[in-house]
Design an enzyme around this catalytic site. Structure first.
Site, short mmCIF file in Angstrom:
data_model
loop_
_atom_site.label_atom_id
_atom_site.label_comp_id
_atom_site.label_asym_id
_atom_site.label_seq_id
_atom_site.Cartn_x
_atom_site.Cartn_y
_atom_site.Cartn_z
N CYS A 1 0.88 -1.17 0.00
CA CYS A 1 0.00 0.00 0.00
C CYS A 1 0.92 1.22 0.00
O CYS A 1 1.57 1.49 1.02
CB CYS A 1 -0.93 0.01 1.21
SG CYS A 1 -2.00 1.48 1.25
N HIS B 1 -1.63 -5.41 -10.25
CA HIS B 1 -2.30 -4.29 -10.93
C HIS B 1 -2.54 -4.61 -12.40
O HIS B 1 -1.64 -5.13 -13.07
CB HIS B 1 -1.44 -3.02 -10.83
CG HIS B 1 -1.40 -2.45 -9.44
ND1 HIS B 1 -2.30 -1.51 -9.00
CD2 HIS B 1 -0.59 -2.72 -8.38
CE1 HIS B 1 -2.04 -1.21 -7.74
NE2 HIS B 1 -1.02 -1.94 -7.33
N GLU C 1 -9.83 -0.29 -6.56
CA GLU C 1 -8.91 -1.11 -5.78
C GLU C 1 -9.50 -2.47 -5.39
O GLU C 1 -10.67 -2.57 -4.99
CB GLU C 1 -8.50 -0.39 -4.48
CG GLU C 1 -7.52 0.74 -4.69
CD GLU C 1 -6.83 1.14 -3.41
OE1 GLU C 1 -6.63 0.25 -2.54
OE2 GLU C 1 -6.51 2.33 -3.25
N CYS D 1 -4.47 5.85 -5.21
CA CYS D 1 -3.85 4.53 -4.99
C CYS D 1 -2.38 4.68 -5.32
O CYS D 1 -2.02 4.88 -6.49
CB CYS D 1 -4.51 3.47 -5.89
SG CYS D 1 -3.82 1.82 -5.68
N GLY E 1 -1.00 1.89 -7.31
CA GLY E 1 -1.64 1.99 -8.63
C GLY E 1 -0.97 3.03 -9.50
O GLY E 1 -0.79 2.83 -10.71
N1 LIG Z 1 -6.12 -2.46 -2.58
C1 LIG Z 1 -4.70 -2.81 -2.60
C2 LIG Z 1 -4.04 -2.45 -1.26
C3 LIG Z 1 -3.98 -0.94 -1.03
C4 LIG Z 1 -3.24 -0.23 -2.12
C5 LIG Z 1 -3.43 1.29 -2.21
N2 LIG Z 1 -4.29 1.89 -1.23
C6 LIG Z 1 -2.10 2.03 -2.33
O1 LIG Z 1 -2.02 3.21 -1.93
O2 LIG Z 1 -1.15 1.43 -2.87
C7 LIG Z 1 -4.55 -4.32 -2.87
O3 LIG Z 1 -5.51 -5.06 -2.60
O4 LIG Z 1 -3.48 -4.74 -3.33
#
Ligand SMILES: N[C@H](CCC[C@H](N)C(=O)O)C(=O)O
Length: 278
Positions: free
Chosen positions: A78, A164, A213, A222, A225
């Site tokens: 994250c 991703h 997400e 994100c 992301g």
């Molecule tokens: N939903 C993401 C985790 C949080 C990523 C995001 N909040 C960031 O800032 O990188 C996953 O399931 O891999």
């Protein structure tokens, strides 16, 4: 509610919001049910992800950094959370900074508090091999044809420590995030599900991005992301080394020299309030 008296800090990175818990000096059992309960925006505190600060399990790291989506699932990365993690441990006297080394379930990371407030995160080397993402594909290619709801879509796929998929769109404001996001998130070719980015290329140094997400739905930003979008955009020859990424909640600066090199992300980390569970 279980965990009566549990101390937490509400934080966000460009509107991607977190409940951060010091699990060194207090006990929290991160069962999916406990995470979902705290993440619930009506009956709990409310957040996209819950972040745990734990003791490092040895080696070079100063802390263990654990990440749980609002749906209760533990994940390996994250980016926005990493910036808040660095801010949290320094503000709570757990580290002096400016450099902080953490270990996550997907590997080590280095965080650096800049003097004027932003945080720079070494997000590691983007992984494009399908097996590392994981993504069901016979070999690594620059793009993949994905069948979604009877239509074909061209995607890029990469891991930043979490999976991703990125689609290029002409205008993020018109992108079918609500319709395609859930379908791609749960696509059978992504055995661990996937975060879904919709990237508009404004110039080789500037993109706009929205992300649906995994385990949280569309968020205001994100971090991983943004890193994934730049890695894929650069791999496709669309982007240069330093790229400004505009998300719904604000801007990140991403730098990636290319294949095999670490990718770095710089952006803000904001503390909203300190609280205790009743
Ligand atoms: N939903 C993401 C985790 C949080 C990523 C995001 N909040 C960031 O800032 O990188 C996953 O399931 O891999």
């Amino acid at each position: 509610m279980e965990h009566k008296g549990l101390r937490f800090t509400k934080m966000h990175g460009l509107g991607n919001d977190f409940v951060v818990i010091d699990a060194i000096n207090q006990h929290f059992d991160p069962t999916p049910e406990n995470v979902r309960r705290l993440a619930d925006r009506h009956r709990g505190i409310g957040c996209d992800q819950l972040l745990l600060v734990e003791p490092a399990e040895g080696g070079e790291a100063d802390f263990r950094y654990r990440i749980f989506n609002a749906d209760g699932g533990e994940v390996g990365q994250c980016g926005n959370g990493a910036r808040c993690f660095a801010r949290f441990v320094v503000d709570h006297g757990l580290a002096s900074g400016p450099e902080i080394r953490v270990e996550t379930i997907s590997g080590p990371m280095r965080l650096r508090l800049e003097p004027d407030g932003p945080v720079c995160v070494d997000m590691g080397v983007p992984r494009f091999e399908p097996a590392e993402i994981p993504f069901d594909a016979p070999a690594r290619t620059k793009s993949y044809a994905l069948e979604v709801g009877g239509e074909q879509y061209e995607i890029g796929a990469v891991s930043m420590g979490n999976p991703h998929a990125v689609l290029r769109v002409d205008d993020v404001d018109e992108a079918p995030v609500a319709r395609l996001g859930p379908l791609i998130e749960a696509h059978p070719r992504f055995p661990q599900r996937v975060n879904v980015g919709f990237m508009q290329i404004v110039s080789p140094r500037h993109v706009r991005l929205r992300v649906f997400e995994r385990g949280a739905g569309e968020t205001q930003a994100c971090g991983s992301g943004a890193c994934a979008a730049v890695a894929i955009g650069r791999d496709r020859g669309w982007l240069e080394e330093a790229v400004a990424v505009d998300l719904t909640g604000g801007g990140l600066m991403i730098r990636w020299e290319g294949e095999g090199k670490s990718l770095r992300m710089t952006g803000p980390a904001t503390t909203v309030y300190e609280g205790r569970v009743a």
